[in-house]
Design a protein around this motif. Sequence first.
Motif, PDB file in Angstrom:
ATOM      1  N   LYS A  32       0.814  -1.217   0.000  1.00  0.00           N
ATOM      2  CA  LYS A  32       0.000   0.000   0.000  1.00  0.00           C
ATOM      3  C   LYS A  32       0.847   1.266   0.000  1.00  0.00           C
ATOM      4  O   LYS A  32       0.380   2.326  -0.403  1.00  0.00           O
ATOM      5  N   GLU A  33       2.085   1.156   0.463  1.00  0.00           N
ATOM      6  CA  GLU A  33       2.971   2.313   0.526  1.00  0.00           C
ATOM      7  C   GLU A  33       4.082   2.264  -0.517  1.00  0.00           C
ATOM      8  O   GLU A  33       4.583   3.305  -0.929  1.00  0.00           O
ATOM      9  N   LYS A  34       4.450   1.069  -0.943  1.00  0.00           N
ATOM     10  CA  LYS A  34       5.600   0.907  -1.832  1.00  0.00           C
ATOM     11  C   LYS A  34       5.177   0.219  -3.121  1.00  0.00           C
ATOM     12  O   LYS A  34       4.513  -0.818  -3.086  1.00  0.00           O
ATOM     13  N   GLU A  35       5.549   0.794  -4.246  1.00  0.00           N
ATOM     14  CA  GLU A  35       5.150   0.236  -5.532  1.00  0.00           C
ATOM     15  C   GLU A  35       5.905  -1.054  -5.835  1.00  0.00           C
ATOM     16  O   GLU A  35       7.125  -1.132  -5.674  1.00  0.00           O
ATOM     17  N   TYR A  36       5.157  -2.064  -6.271  1.00  0.00           N
ATOM     18  CA  TYR A  36       5.766  -3.324  -6.708  1.00  0.00           C
ATOM     19  C   TYR A  36       5.964  -3.227  -8.213  1.00  0.00           C
ATOM     20  O   TYR A  36       5.145  -3.674  -9.006  1.00  0.00           O
ATOM     21  N   ASN A  37       7.088  -2.636  -8.632  1.00  0.00           N
ATOM     22  CA  ASN A  37       7.321  -2.368 -10.037  1.00  0.00           C
ATOM     23  C   ASN A  37       8.088  -3.507 -10.709  1.00  0.00           C
ATOM     24  O   ASN A  37       8.329  -4.562 -10.107  1.00  0.00           O
ATOM     25  N   VAL A  38       8.475  -3.294 -11.954  1.00  0.00           N
ATOM     26  CA  VAL A  38       9.157  -4.340 -12.720  1.00  0.00           C
ATOM     27  C   VAL A  38      10.460  -4.752 -12.041  1.00  0.00           C
ATOM     28  O   VAL A  38      10.797  -5.947 -11.989  1.00  0.00           O
ATOM     29  N   ILE A  39      11.193  -3.797 -11.523  1.00  0.00           N
ATOM     30  CA  ILE A  39      12.459  -4.118 -10.834  1.00  0.00           C
ATOM     31  C   ILE A  39      12.191  -4.972  -9.604  1.00  0.00           C
ATOM     32  O   ILE A  39      12.904  -5.949  -9.324  1.00  0.00           O
ATOM     33  N   GLN A  40      11.125  -4.613  -8.866  1.00  0.00           N
ATOM     34  CA  GLN A  40      10.785  -5.374  -7.662  1.00  0.00           C
ATOM     35  C   GLN A  40      10.418  -6.819  -7.985  1.00  0.00           C
ATOM     36  O   GLN A  40      10.653  -7.721  -7.181  1.00  0.00           O
ATOM     37  N   THR A  41       9.832  -7.066  -9.161  1.00  0.00           N
ATOM     38  CA  THR A  41       9.470  -8.443  -9.520  1.00  0.00           C
ATOM     39  C   THR A  41      10.697  -9.338  -9.631  1.00  0.00           C
ATOM     40  O   THR A  41      10.600 -10.555  -9.461  1.00  0.00           O
ATOM     41  N   MET A  42      11.834  -8.729  -9.914  1.00  0.00           N
ATOM     42  CA  MET A  42      13.076  -9.508 -10.009  1.00  0.00           C
ATOM     43  C   MET A  42      13.777  -9.630  -8.665  1.00  0.00           C
ATOM     44  O   MET A  42      14.532 -10.575  -8.434  1.00  0.00           O
ATOM     45  N   LEU A  43      13.523  -8.681  -7.767  1.00  0.00           N
ATOM     46  CA  LEU A  43      14.218  -8.669  -6.481  1.00  0.00           C
ATOM     47  C   LEU A  43      13.404  -9.279  -5.344  1.00  0.00           C
ATOM     48  O   LEU A  43      13.972  -9.891  -4.433  1.00  0.00           O
TER      49      LEU A  43
END
Length: 399
Positions: free
Chosen positions: A51-62
């Motif tokens: 809710k506070e932090k975006e789960y972006n493309v980079i996050q999908t890898m990390l």
Amino acid sequence: MTAVFRVGLIRLCSRNAPALPAGLSQQQRSISGKTMRGGPRVIQHKPFPYKEKEYNVIQTMLDKTTKRLNENSKIICVEGPIAAGKSKFAKELADELEMLYVPEANMDMLYINAYGYDMRQLDPEMPESCRSFDTVNFCKEPNHRLTASYQIQMYKLRFEQYVDALAHLLSTGQGVVLDRSCYSDFVFLETMFRHGYVSRGARSVYYEIRGNTLPLLLRPHLVIYLDMPVDAVKQRIKARNNDYEVKSPVFTDAYLRDMENTYKQQYLKDIATHAELLIYDWTAGGETEVVVEDIERIDFEVFNEDPMEKKMKDWRFPNEGEWCEARFNYTCCKPDLMNYFNVPRFDVPELLRDPESGKKWRDIWFNAPGMKYRPGYNEDMGDTGLLTKAKINIADNKI
């Protein structure tokens, strides 16, 4: 187009991802309550603050998804007739299973904004076709021209609620118990149609929207139906003493019976092809502990043995990349999912507004307290530090 590119990039990055063990890539065996475990669950991995932090493309890898999933990472929907006691039961069930409880959707979700201002106060200024219409209004005036718009909006709210439930489960690993869901919403629409409260054209629009949107979701793991005969339902409605329900012309024997038949002959038969189904006679109430024991006996892993098995099919992902893609869709692409509600149909008068009314609605609605800008950016509502805010709250990223 941007969403397509982002999802394509996720798939490209995960193309060579190794297959996961069956227990992680599909379904772990059994749900367990805290009583059986002897205490609260020990959290192995910290929940992702979606809710506070975006789960972006980079996050999908990390930040991988399956590391947080456990046997209780399930979606459970509690269904049943009006006044059956679903809310109380669902709360108790969620507490015992240490899941998130999601109350039944209602029009307050639309009409009360982030600052607590009730937009229904604007009705005297609004054109008739643009005024608020909620459950209370429907119970009093079921033949109103806004009834169809109301039920379509209820489906939209339930859909949005279900998207949030999937985002929560995939980001935190915590299961979710919902009081009704978008999958059963058509039961209300069908009953309204059979009693002449909704036109054939509006019904057609509803099912077009439903056909566009439901395939985007992952169906529930378990549906619990609290059964109750019509006479008992009427007694419960009378007992809870909501004036608009007790005096309503809607809740006749025929209406309640049609709702029950639609539930049993259509919804339960359809959802049982994918989800596990438990049905209880709730006329005299029931014990949540007994239901939990029945849930703990369900073997969800058995459905993984046959790749052609329809049950739990939506939750069989072969690799980590596809789990992350699903999580990305429900956390960051929610506005894109909500766009599927935009069905350009101009042949149903009760769903249309004339241009003058539409403009007047927009001018009034978006000049109401707290509605000029996104939540957190309305100085007239006491928001501060506007010049230093660089990002919006992910939880407010909705239509």
